[in-house]
Design a protein around this motif. Sequence first.
Motif, PDB file in Angstrom:
ATOM      1  N   TYR A  25      15.591  56.675  46.460  1.00 59.57           N
ATOM      2  CA  TYR A  25      15.416  56.381  45.049  1.00 59.57           C
ATOM      3  C   TYR A  25      16.479  57.019  44.172  1.00 59.57           C
ATOM      4  O   TYR A  25      16.629  56.639  43.018  1.00 59.57           O
ATOM      5  N   ALA A  26      17.212  57.966  44.678  1.00 53.55           N
ATOM      6  CA  ALA A  26      18.258  58.634  43.892  1.00 53.55           C
ATOM      7  C   ALA A  26      19.624  58.123  44.337  1.00 53.55           C
ATOM      8  O   ALA A  26      19.872  57.945  45.537  1.00 53.55           O
ATOM      9  N   THR A  27      20.487  57.893  43.373  1.00 50.51           N
ATOM     10  CA  THR A  27      21.828  57.418  43.717  1.00 50.51           C
ATOM     11  C   THR A  27      22.584  58.467  44.520  1.00 50.51           C
ATOM     12  O   THR A  27      23.463  58.124  45.308  1.00 50.51           O
ATOM     13  N   ALA A  44      29.973  59.102  40.106  1.00 55.29           N
ATOM     14  CA  ALA A  44      29.934  58.055  39.085  1.00 55.29           C
ATOM     15  C   ALA A  44      30.110  56.668  39.712  1.00 55.29           C
ATOM     16  O   ALA A  44      29.452  55.708  39.299  1.00 55.29           O
ATOM     17  N   GLN A  45      30.985  56.551  40.702  1.00 55.78           N
ATOM     18  CA  GLN A  45      31.182  55.262  41.365  1.00 55.78           C
ATOM     19  C   GLN A  45      29.927  54.824  42.115  1.00 55.78           C
ATOM     20  O   GLN A  45      29.551  53.658  42.083  1.00 55.78           O
ATOM     21  N   THR A  51      23.378  50.998  40.159  1.00 56.00           N
ATOM     22  CA  THR A  51      22.689  50.578  38.940  1.00 56.00           C
ATOM     23  C   THR A  51      23.254  49.311  38.311  1.00 56.00           C
ATOM     24  O   THR A  51      22.585  48.676  37.510  1.00 56.00           O
ATOM     25  N   GLY A  52      24.477  48.951  38.678  1.00 54.91           N
ATOM     26  CA  GLY A  52      25.089  47.767  38.089  1.00 54.91           C
ATOM     27  C   GLY A  52      25.306  46.680  39.123  1.00 54.91           C
ATOM     28  O   GLY A  52      24.821  46.748  40.251  1.00 54.91           O
TER      29      GLY A  52
END
Length: 112
Positions: A25-27, A44-45, A51-52
């Motif tokens: 569940y966590a990136t 960030a990547q 998420t995108g």
Amino acid sequence: MARAAKRALGYRWHLRRLMADQDMYATTDLGPLLAERGVVLSAAQVYRLVTGTPERLSLRTLVALCDILGCSPADLIEPVVEPARSRAVATGTDTAALKTRTPRRADVGRPR
């Protein structure tokens, strides 16, 4: 012969759902797993990937994601054909009013 309407091709990105199916569940869970497979991405990547909807994706990253999630590329990427939008046509526009406007030169100066 009638001309066929253009179709807009798109896709749905299912990475987040597939991660949830694996109880991820966590990136931040994904970054180390990608690194183990030779795909090093910044936090960030990885966040943007999860998420995108990516516009570009390397095949190495795609293969690593499929290996991590035990899925195929078809599970990650769902092609979607969207109906083409018709172009809007302006009606009732007063073209005379548009022609009377004169552009003004911008006055760019140093801040005081």
